[in-house]
Scaffold this motif. Structure first.
Motif, PDB file in Angstrom:
ATOM      1  N   SER A 285       0.038  13.603  -0.729  1.00 23.85           N
ATOM      2  CA  SER A 285      -1.391  13.292  -0.535  1.00 23.85           C
ATOM      3  C   SER A 285      -1.603  11.798  -0.380  1.00 23.85           C
ATOM      4  CB  SER A 285      -2.227  13.815  -1.708  1.00 23.85           C
ATOM      5  OG  SER A 285      -1.852  13.190  -2.932  1.00 23.85           O
ATOM      6  N   THR A 286      -0.787  10.987  -1.069  1.00 23.93           N
ATOM      7  CA  THR A 286      -0.946   9.535  -0.965  1.00 23.93           C
ATOM      8  C   THR A 286      -0.438   9.026   0.374  1.00 23.93           C
ATOM      9  OG1 THR A 286       1.197   9.066  -2.042  1.00 23.93           O
ATOM     10  CG2 THR A 286      -0.719   9.333  -3.462  1.00 23.93           C
ATOM     11  N   LEU A 287       0.580   9.679   0.917  1.00 24.94           N
ATOM     12  CA  LEU A 287       1.028   9.330   2.268  1.00 24.94           C
ATOM     13  C   LEU A 287      -0.081   9.617   3.272  1.00 24.94           C
ATOM     14  CD1 LEU A 287       3.187   8.468   4.318  1.00 24.94           C
ATOM     15  CD2 LEU A 287       4.012  10.834   4.312  1.00 24.94           C
ATOM     16  N   ALA A 288      -0.734  10.779   3.117  1.00 27.10           N
ATOM     17  CA  ALA A 288      -1.834  11.133   4.018  1.00 27.10           C
ATOM     18  C   ALA A 288      -2.973  10.121   3.918  1.00 27.10           C
ATOM     19  CB  ALA A 288      -2.332  12.535   3.699  1.00 27.10           C
ATOM     20  N   PHE A 289      -3.243   9.648   2.711  1.00 27.10           N
ATOM     21  CA  PHE A 289      -4.280   8.622   2.540  1.00 27.10           C
ATOM     22  C   PHE A 289      -3.937   7.365   3.338  1.00 27.10           C
ATOM     23  CE2 PHE A 289      -5.330   4.631   0.406  1.00 27.10           C
ATOM     24  CZ  PHE A 289      -6.716   4.657   0.491  1.00 27.10           C
ATOM     25  N   TRP A 290      -2.691   6.890   3.179  1.00 24.81           N
ATOM     26  CA  TRP A 290      -2.313   5.653   3.865  1.00 24.81           C
ATOM     27  C   TRP A 290      -2.236   5.837   5.384  1.00 24.81           C
ATOM     28  CZ3 TRP A 290      -3.313   1.469   1.619  1.00 24.81           C
ATOM     29  CH2 TRP A 290      -3.084   1.273   0.247  1.00 24.81           C
ATOM     30  N   VAL A 291      -1.844   7.024   5.829  1.00 29.65           N
ATOM     31  CA  VAL A 291      -1.830   7.283   7.270  1.00 29.65           C
ATOM     32  C   VAL A 291      -3.262   7.221   7.814  1.00 29.65           C
ATOM     33  CG1 VAL A 291      -1.436   9.072   9.023  1.00 29.65           C
ATOM     34  CG2 VAL A 291       0.326   8.581   7.317  1.00 29.65           C
ATOM     35  N   ALA A 292      -4.200   7.821   7.096  1.00 31.54           N
ATOM     36  CA  ALA A 292      -5.606   7.753   7.524  1.00 31.54           C
ATOM     37  C   ALA A 292      -6.084   6.303   7.562  1.00 31.54           C
ATOM     38  CB  ALA A 292      -6.476   8.583   6.584  1.00 31.54           C
ATOM     39  N   GLN A 293      -5.712   5.537   6.539  1.00 36.12           N
ATOM     40  CA  GLN A 293      -6.118   4.123   6.501  1.00 36.12           C
ATOM     41  C   GLN A 293      -5.536   3.350   7.677  1.00 36.12           C
ATOM     42  OE1 GLN A 293      -4.007   1.274   5.691  1.00 36.12           O
ATOM     43  NE2 GLN A 293      -5.743  -0.160   5.800  1.00 36.12           N
ATOM     44  N   GLN A 294      -4.284   3.630   8.019  1.00 43.07           N
ATOM     45  CA  GLN A 294      -3.648   2.940   9.134  1.00 43.07           C
ATOM     46  C   GLN A 294      -4.295   3.298  10.475  1.00 43.07           C
ATOM     47  OE1 GLN A 294      -0.522   0.585   9.168  1.00 43.07           O
ATOM     48  NE2 GLN A 294      -2.113   0.295   7.636  1.00 43.07           N
ATOM     49  N   ILE A 295      -4.690   4.550  10.632  1.00 41.22           N
ATOM     50  CA  ILE A 295      -5.387   4.943  11.865  1.00 41.22           C
ATOM     51  C   ILE A 295      -6.725   4.225  11.955  1.00 41.22           C
ATOM     52  CG2 ILE A 295      -6.432   6.883  13.112  1.00 41.22           C
ATOM     53  CD1 ILE A 295      -4.304   8.669  11.680  1.00 41.22           C
ATOM     54  N   LEU A 296      -7.455   4.169  10.846  1.00 44.24           N
ATOM     55  CA  LEU A 296      -8.727   3.444  10.820  1.00 44.24           C
ATOM     56  C   LEU A 296      -8.517   1.954  11.064  1.00 44.24           C
ATOM     57  CD1 LEU A 296     -10.507   5.110   7.746  1.00 44.24           C
ATOM     58  CD2 LEU A 296     -10.984   5.507  10.175  1.00 44.24           C
ATOM     59  N   ASP A 297      -7.337   1.469  10.745  1.00 46.52           N
ATOM     60  CA  ASP A 297      -7.006   0.055  10.911  1.00 46.52           C
ATOM     61  C   ASP A 297      -6.554  -0.271  12.331  1.00 46.52           C
ATOM     62  OD1 ASP A 297      -6.940  -2.437   9.545  1.00 46.52           O
ATOM     63  OD2 ASP A 297      -4.760  -2.387   9.588  1.00 46.52           O
ATOM     64  N   GLY A 298      -6.609   0.728  13.210  1.00 49.49           N
ATOM     65  CA  GLY A 298      -6.299   0.492  14.609  1.00 49.49           C
ATOM     66  C   GLY A 298      -4.854   0.695  15.002  1.00 49.49           C
TER      67      GLY A 298
END
Length: 337
Positions: A275-288
């Motif tokens: 779940s924490t990997l999914a969080f960071w992946v979402a953050q990276q997508i939002l980060d462009g």
């Protein structure tokens, strides 16, 4: 010392800026977790990992919010409504552990059409606009049978304990088990649903045991090994080799049996911290960042010689776990490119 000041021209500054990657600032972005089920130790550990890692990211100002939500029942219709509510609340990304790979696709598409990033993990979705993070669950099923074939080359009878009916994870692990069994001397003589919960598995196994021949092993999906052991121990049957799923009570029982009579098995599962990997992946997508739509992570395996070390670091009532950092997420993303 020279008093001369060197001036950089406006054109030079613009050239430097143009050459540097410009990424979005995620400090004002809001991420939600949509979870369909919390009725076992794996899901509880998954939510605890989310709160720990995503909560720290909020405190550090990486994102503005990382709110977890779990439906009351494991129903795709209820989770679809939950996602639609998240759309109305204006979240920038939704991380989903899905009740069904297909039944949520309509709600996921609505989120994408509203400009929301959707990242599914563990229970993934098939809607093309979403990202997917999973272990190779089918391989997880195959690996169980491969391990047993090395132990028992002459084969024998297997009991299969499945997970929650209709969920992607259950279908994939079971498919891998059956594919690999076809290439061995094993025979699956019974199958029950344990819902990835020890109490459910114990009751289901106890109910089917009287109709089964002698068993050489039990293939599982996680959250069911200890329940199976308890059900079998209540009979006069010999204890078969039960594949475990990294739960603390499974590891503790295995360690007791290993000390008492040299009991051997293996244990494997996806780490709840995915779940924490999914969080960071979402953050990276939002980060462009450019992130491939499909990401794979290895499952976490506990072998015979690593049992005591794994048990020592697994809290009572929890699951052997790995949590992911931002750097870990970047490495997973890079490996998929």
């Amino acid at each position: 010392m020279s008093n001369r000041v060197k001036f950089i021209s406006t054109a030079a500054i613009l050239a430097i800026v143009a050459a540097s990657p410009v990424l979005a600032d995620t400090s004002d972005k809001r991420i939600a977790l949509s979870n369909n089920y919390a009725g076992n130790s794996w899901r509880q550990a998954m939510l605890e990992s989310w709160d720990k890692v995503a909560g720290a990211a909020v405190a550090d100002g990486v994102v503005a919010a990382a709110d977890p939500f779990t439906t009351a029942e494991n129903q795709a219709t209820e989770q679809a409504a939950q996602i639609q509510n998240m759309i109305l609340q204006g979240y920038d990304a939704i991380v989903v552990n899905a009740a069904s790979p297909t039944s949520l696709n309509g709600a996921v598409k609505e989120a994408c059409d509203a400009g929301i990033t959707v990242v599914s993990f563990d229970g993934i979705v098939t809607e093309p606009c979403a990202w997917r993070i999973a272990v190779d669950f089918r391989q997880m099923g195959r690996d169980q049978v491969t391990y047993l074939a090395e132990r028992y080359p002459d084969g024998g009878n297997l009991l299969e304990i499945r997970g929650l009916a209709g969920v992607f994870v259950d279908d994939e692990i079971s498919a891998g088990i059956h594919e690999q069994v076809a290439d061995t001397n094993f025979k699956i003589v019974g199958s029950v649903n344990g819902d990835w919960a020890q109490d459910v598995a114990q009751k289901a196994v106890a109910g089917i045991l009287p109709s089964l021949p002698e068993l050489v092993a039990v293939v599982t999906q996680g959250g069911d090994g200890y329940g199976a052991a308890q059900a079998i121990a209540a009979t006069d049957r010999d204890m078969p080799t039960i594949i475990m799923g990294n739960r603390q009570d499974e590891l503790a029982w295995w360690a007791e049996q290993k000390a008492a009579n040299g009991y051997e098995t293996t244990s494997l599962s996806i780490a709840p911290g995915v779940s924490t990997l999914a969080f960071w992946v979402a953050q990276q997508i939002l980060d462009g960042q450019e992130v491939p739509k499909d990401l794979k992570v290895p499952f976490l395996t506990v072998e015979q010689d690593g049992l005591e070390a794994a048990l020592e670091t697994t809290p009572e009532g929890s699951v052997a776990n790995v949590e992911y950092s931002l750097d870990d997420a970047k490495a997973v993303i890079e490996a998929a490119r």
